[in-house]
Design a protein around this motif. Sequence first.
Motif: not given
Length: 295
Positions: A104-130
């Motif tokens: 997680k780069i910014s925002g909030v989340g866990s391994n089950k939900f995420a809001f903000g920005k994260s570096v995701i394995d095999k995805i790269g940088i993602a704006n998370m609305y999960i």
Amino acid sequence: MKKYKPEKSMASINILAILIFGDVLMGIITKYIDSYILLYLFRIFMLVFTLYCLYYVLLAKSLIYEVDNDNIKISGLFGFKNIIIPIKSIEGYHKEEGIIKGVKISGVGSNKFAFGKSVIDKIGIANMYITSSSKAIYLKTEGTSYGISPELSSEFEKRLIEKGITMKEFTTKINKSVDIYKDKSFFIPFIIVSLLIFILTINPFILYLTRKLPAQMPLSFDALFRPIDFGTGKQFAFRQMTYGVLNMIILVCMYYASYFYAKYDRKSAYKYIYIPLVIAVTFLFIQIRIIISFI
């Protein structure tokens, strides 16, 4: 236009629980703090923390995904937040099930939900609305990716295919050039923080050398800003200079934090420079209040 609700989850409740636990814990801690400076910093932190969590609680509760002929839209905060992704800019999509694997780069989340920005394995940088990682779909564009979790994921995927968007494997892209000090968005607040720290450090020293400090000066205060320890003007000057050095250390730490995150996302890296900015402003405000009150 077709609207899709996000997958039902406990995301907003989890964030609200974190907020309540954090505020209660900090509230208990402040009961035992008898230092004006620490109490002031804690109150600022509590305010920022509360607003930060409430923002994501409201976002999680109001999130909706929309698809029309030309765009995919991510809406939240009852219309105040709208992200429009042109369909022609989407290079492909990718599905992931199970826990979210990333940093997680910014925002909030866990391994089950995420809001903000994260570096995701095999995805790269993602704006998370999960809201739920059990049905996560990542939309790849040239600049970034978007993570969503529509409740009717199969139908949503079908709509993507109908619009010519196919499933692809993404690659993680790391920025090799991370000279963030060249960017005005980072350089200007960095200079401001440095200047504030310089003033915080040198101001009491100048007052001491020009003999403008009284023979006795307060060195520490209780929560009501009442002096509880006195010392000489020299001791006061060196105590305040120590606070300046502490702020310098925080600035250096946040600079390297920005440098690290800039490898993945330059915009997210800028926010770290505002942490020492808030702290420096707080210490300088308290110093000025002391000087006005006791000189």
